[in-house]
Design a protein around this motif. Structure first.
Motif, PDB file in Angstrom:
ATOM      1  N   UNK A 166      39.732  38.311  50.478  1.00 49.99           N
ATOM      2  CA  UNK A 166      40.161  37.593  49.276  1.00 49.99           C
ATOM      3  C   UNK A 166      38.989  37.105  48.450  1.00 49.99           C
ATOM      4  N   UNK A 167      37.928  36.640  49.102  1.00 50.39           N
ATOM      5  CA  UNK A 167      36.733  36.180  48.386  1.00 50.39           C
ATOM      6  C   UNK A 167      36.024  37.349  47.707  1.00 50.39           C
ATOM      7  N   UNK A 171      35.354  38.116  43.466  1.00 52.00           N
ATOM      8  CA  UNK A 171      34.096  38.547  42.843  1.00 52.00           C
ATOM      9  C   UNK A 171      34.328  39.830  42.051  1.00 52.00           C
ATOM     10  N   UNK A 172      35.126  40.724  42.602  1.00 49.87           N
ATOM     11  CA  UNK A 172      35.442  41.985  41.933  1.00 49.87           C
ATOM     12  C   UNK A 172      36.212  41.740  40.632  1.00 49.87           C
ATOM     13  N   UNK A 173      37.140  40.791  40.650  1.00 47.53           N
ATOM     14  CA  UNK A 173      37.900  40.465  39.440  1.00 47.53           C
ATOM     15  C   UNK A 173      36.968  40.028  38.323  1.00 47.53           C
ATOM     16  N   UNK A 182      35.119  50.471  32.051  1.00 51.80           N
ATOM     17  CA  UNK A 182      34.701  51.371  33.140  1.00 51.80           C
ATOM     18  C   UNK A 182      35.069  50.851  34.526  1.00 51.80           C
ATOM     19  N   UNK A 183      35.789  49.738  34.591  1.00 51.10           N
ATOM     20  CA  UNK A 183      36.104  49.151  35.899  1.00 51.10           C
ATOM     21  C   UNK A 183      37.535  48.622  35.906  1.00 51.10           C
ATOM     22  N   UNK A 184      38.249  48.888  36.986  1.00 54.97           N
ATOM     23  CA  UNK A 184      39.622  48.412  37.140  1.00 54.97           C
ATOM     24  C   UNK A 184      39.785  47.756  38.503  1.00 54.97           C
ATOM     25  N   UNK A 185      40.800  46.897  38.603  1.00 50.64           N
ATOM     26  CA  UNK A 185      41.079  46.241  39.878  1.00 50.64           C
ATOM     27  C   UNK A 185      41.400  47.263  40.961  1.00 50.64           C
ATOM     28  N   UNK A 186      42.068  48.371  40.565  1.00 52.00           N
ATOM     29  CA  UNK A 186      42.467  49.398  41.532  1.00 52.00           C
ATOM     30  C   UNK A 186      41.275  50.026  42.241  1.00 52.00           C
ATOM     31  N   UNK A 187      40.105  50.015  41.590  1.00 55.18           N
ATOM     32  CA  UNK A 187      38.939  50.677  42.174  1.00 55.18           C
ATOM     33  C   UNK A 187      38.327  49.882  43.328  1.00 55.18           C
ATOM     34  N   UNK A 194      30.950  43.790  44.513  1.00 49.81           N
ATOM     35  CA  UNK A 194      30.731  43.776  43.062  1.00 49.81           C
ATOM     36  C   UNK A 194      29.325  43.322  42.699  1.00 49.81           C
ATOM     37  N   UNK A 195      28.589  42.768  43.655  1.00 55.06           N
ATOM     38  CA  UNK A 195      27.200  42.352  43.395  1.00 55.06           C
ATOM     39  C   UNK A 195      26.197  43.475  43.656  1.00 55.06           C
TER      40      UNK A 195
END
Length: 754
Positions: A166-167, A171-173, A182-187, A194-195
């Motif tokens: 979840x954490x 970060x991804x969101x 170029x980025x979606x939640x699905x990816x 994400x860092x």
């Protein structure tokens, strides 16, 4: 790297989904290397739909027969498989106390497209059925797939930063909001850091249009979990573990403290209010868990920054035994994953009602999951119960009517039949089409109804269920080719004279259906079913595969497979003569198994009791079954993994059974006639002879031939991988209770004269 929104779709054979390894509550390893926990059936959308639809049908109809037929129509109209096996449904209702169960629904076959890892939905029969009925048919393929969630929840990146999924997703969101083009939640699937940006790549979407995607480093999932004998499953609370281990190291906790309160935030609690954990491993990993270190950069525990914060590793983690808090993680709602359902957890059969303890396990360890399933061979109800179809239907209706009077008045069956039951109205109300005079039907119905009280208490329902199958083969030479018998077709062969002394009959089963369901599952130890003096005991209760109230469950998922087989019925008289003639040899050979009751606290008690109850007959028939399966590999090319045995062994004088059915099923070569063709009289004699000849030699002889006990729990004698054992999926008894010498020994072999 696969960067499509459906890349987490995992292909699992439908016949594995209700097997010992991949049922509800199991953790499967995906092709991407991560671990997914299969959710309970009430999270499967097609089961949820079927359950709600049948609930509506039951609300509007009181006639069980009509409810069944309407349910069948609804399920088939949606393109799903309706498994028509009333005998099995009746058994499951009784065995699992599912009083409102109506039907079984087959798990859909959903193959994946290799290019995009999405279901091949365009020409799928369910899509076609939905379109024909005017329902939504685009974008709903996921409704017919099996749900799961990540477990364990802890992931670490290349720097060793350890966080729950979840954490990492939060970060991804944030990163997705920075780069919406170029980025979606699905990816995020599989979970990514994400860092840790890698590069921008060109890819194609499902419409074959070129798109640009930002690529990030994937995260690595931890592989340790806590398991409970009552089936519960928990994540290791690593912040709590770091604090507990530090306090142990500093001698602030007793030496005998095994982390009993590790899952309790009040007793142990996390290392600090805002843990920032780091997981590091030495490059050599030569010290096992001792080479894995855990620290927190927020509070400094584990950093070795001072004497109160020593370096902490995972050495000794296998000795952890925290009290179980009863978490049912497979019941997590995917839309609300932060809430974990739980229940009280106590030691089973403990008079003091003590709390159960958990154990550490690798997610891939065998003891993480033991499924308890059941397979049913389709037998038409009138053959299974040995009664006319009309009598069975009438009894079902009559039983329900009587139960209402019984609950309200406590009226006996005799009183109800003589004073409250109106036979003429009963016939009119239920529109029975009788094939005989009403008086004869009334007498049969009265006899059956009043006799039910004497047959209600069946000590071993599993034995009764097998007896129905055995009796069907044993008492019929063939079945008439009529609609009610569809799904089962067999006929006797002309026994060669050389076999008539040993077998009562051999049948070619040209068509059969086998249905599998999962009842429940356990962890740590398998659920054993022990029969002692006709009484049945179970070693554990197991966790149900459903999460709703049992009274609200109207359907279960199942797998039905078509196959073919060979049925062998031994001559009971010849077996008794053989035992009597060779009593001295047999008593000496099997002394360790039969001289006294197995220790009730020993492992493998279920297998030991089966052998003890069925005595020499168990070794004889089971060994013969394996000999035939191994020989069929040579004669018709079926590997033993494509075959199964169904043993019919009982020394119960009321239900005496001495037979075995060897069949193909579960997505193997199926009903192509290869197995049945071996049932021709000249071929079957040749197979038995060659099998006996092949059994005389084993590459492990003389050690195997002279063995006094080998295999698990030493339950095999002259039987090993080289001569007698078959694929684990083919054997009903885990390759135990085998001895080829009972077949071929020159002094006491049952078939030595062939």
């Amino acid at each position: 790297m696969i960067l499509k929104q459906n890349q987490y779709n995992q292909g699992v054979g439908k016949y594995k989904l209700l097997s010992s390894t991949s049922g509800v509550g199991s953790i499967i390893t995906t092709k991407l290397g991560s671990y997914v926990l299969i959710s309970d059936i009430n999270k499967w959308k097609f089961i949820r739909w079927a359950n709600s639809k049948i609930e509506i049908i039951r609300t509007n109809n009181s006639d069980d027969k009509k409810v069944y037929e309407l349910s069948k129509s609804e399920v088939l109209n949606r393109g799903l498989e309706f498994i028509d096996d009333l005998r099995f449904i009746k058994f499951v209702k009784s065995e699992k106390n599912l009083e409102n169960l109506v039907c079984l629904v087959g798990i859909p076959h959903m193959s994946l497209n290799e290019s995009f890892n999405t279901p091949n939905w365009r020409n799928h029969p369910i899509r076609t059925a939905l379109k024909n009925t005017g329902e939504q048919f685009e974008g709903v393929s996921s409704h017919y797939m099996i749900n799961g969630n990540h477990f364990p929840k802890w992931f670490k990146n290349s720097k060793g930063e350890l966080k729950k999924i979840g954490e990492w997703f939060s970060i991804w969101e944030r990163e997705c909001r920075r780069y919406p083009e170029t980025l979606k939640l699905d990816y995020f699937a599989p979970p990514r850091d994400a860092n840790h940006f890698l590069r921008v790549i060109n890819s194609k979407n499902e419409d074959r249009n070129t798109i640009r995607i930002r690529e990030y480093k994937t995260l690595e999932q931890t592989n340790l979990v806590l398991i409970c004998p009552n089936g519960h499953l928990s994540d290791i609370p690593w912040p709590n573990y770091l604090r507990w281990k530090t306090e142990k190291h500093l001698r602030l906790r007793p030496d005998d403290d095994k982390g009993e309160n590790l899952l309790s935030s009040e007793s142990v609690g996390p290392c600090c209010s805002n843990p920032k954990l780091k997981w590091t491993e030495s490059k050599t990993k030569s010290e096992g868990y001792g080479s894995i270190y855990l620290e927190c950069s927020s509070c400094g525990l584990g950093t070795n920054s001072d004497k109160d914060k020593p370096k902490i590793n995972l050495e000794g983690i296998n000795s952890l035994e925290p009290y179980c808090i009863g978490q049912k993680t497979w019941e997590i709602d995917i839309d609300n994953p932060s809430i974990i359902p739980y229940e009280s957890c106590y030691v089973r059969n403990d008079n003091k009602n003590g709390r159960e303890k958990m154990k550490i396990a690798l997610v891939t360890a065998n003891n993480v999951y033991y499924a308890n399933g059941f397979s049913s061979l389709f037998i038409p109800m009138h053959l299974a119960e040995n009664k006319p179809k009309e009598i069975i239907e009438a009894l079902d209706i009559l039983e329900k009517k009587y139960d209402k009077y019984l609950a309200r008045t406590g009226m006996s069956r005799e009183e109800y039949w003589n004073h409250k039951f109106d036979f003429d109205d009963f016939l009119i109300d239920n529109d029975f089409n009788l094939n005989e005079h009403e008086d004869f039907f009334r007498k049969k119905l009265e006899l059956e109804f009043l006799n039910i009280s004497n047959t209600d208490e069946i000590h071993d329902k599993h034995e009764e269920y097998r007896w129905q199958e055995y009796r069907c083969f044993s008492t019929h030479s063939s079945l008439p080719d009529i609609e009610i018998n569809k799904g089962l077709r067999f006929k006797d062969i002309n026994l060669p004279s050389e076999l008539t002394d040993f077998f009562k009959k051999i049948q070619k089963v040209e068509e059969l259906k086998v249905t599998n369901v999962q009842f429940d599952f356990t962890r740590v130890k398998p659920k054993e079913r022990i029969v002692l003096n006709g009484e049945v005991k179970e070693s554990s209760s197991g966790q149900n595969i459903f999460s709703i109230d049992s009274k609200e469950l109207f359907t279960l998922p199942a797998n039905e497979a078509l196959g073919e087989g060979l049925f062998f019925e031994f001559s009971n008289g010849q077996i008794e003569k053989w035992i009597s003639k060779n009593r001295t040899h047999l008593d000496l050979r099997f002394e360790n198994y039969f001289k006294e009751l197995p220790n009730p606290n020993s492992q493998g008690l279920s297998s030991k009791m089966k052998i003890y109850n069925n005595k020499y007959k168990h070794f004889l028939i089971h060994s013969f079954s394996h000999m035939i399966m191994r020989e069929l590999e040579f004669s018709c090319g079926y590997p033993t993994a494509s075959l199964k045995e169904r043993l019919y062994i009982s020394t119960n004088h009321e239900k005496l059974m001495s037979g075995v059915l060897i069949y193909t099923a579960e997505g193997s070569e199926g009903s192509m006639g290869g197995l049945v063709s071996q049932g021709e009289p000249e071929k079957i004699l040749d197979i038995i002879r060659k099998g006996l000849e092949r059994s005389q030699n084993c590459s492990s002889d003389p050690l195997c031939w002279e063995s006094e006990g080998q295999g698990v729990f030493d339950l095999n004698l002259a039987a090993c991988f080289s001569c007698s054992l078959v694929a684990e999926t083919a054997c009903e008894e885990m390759n135990l209770g085998l001895d080829r010498r009972v077949l071929i020994d020159e002094e006491f072999g049952f078939l030595k004269d062939i």
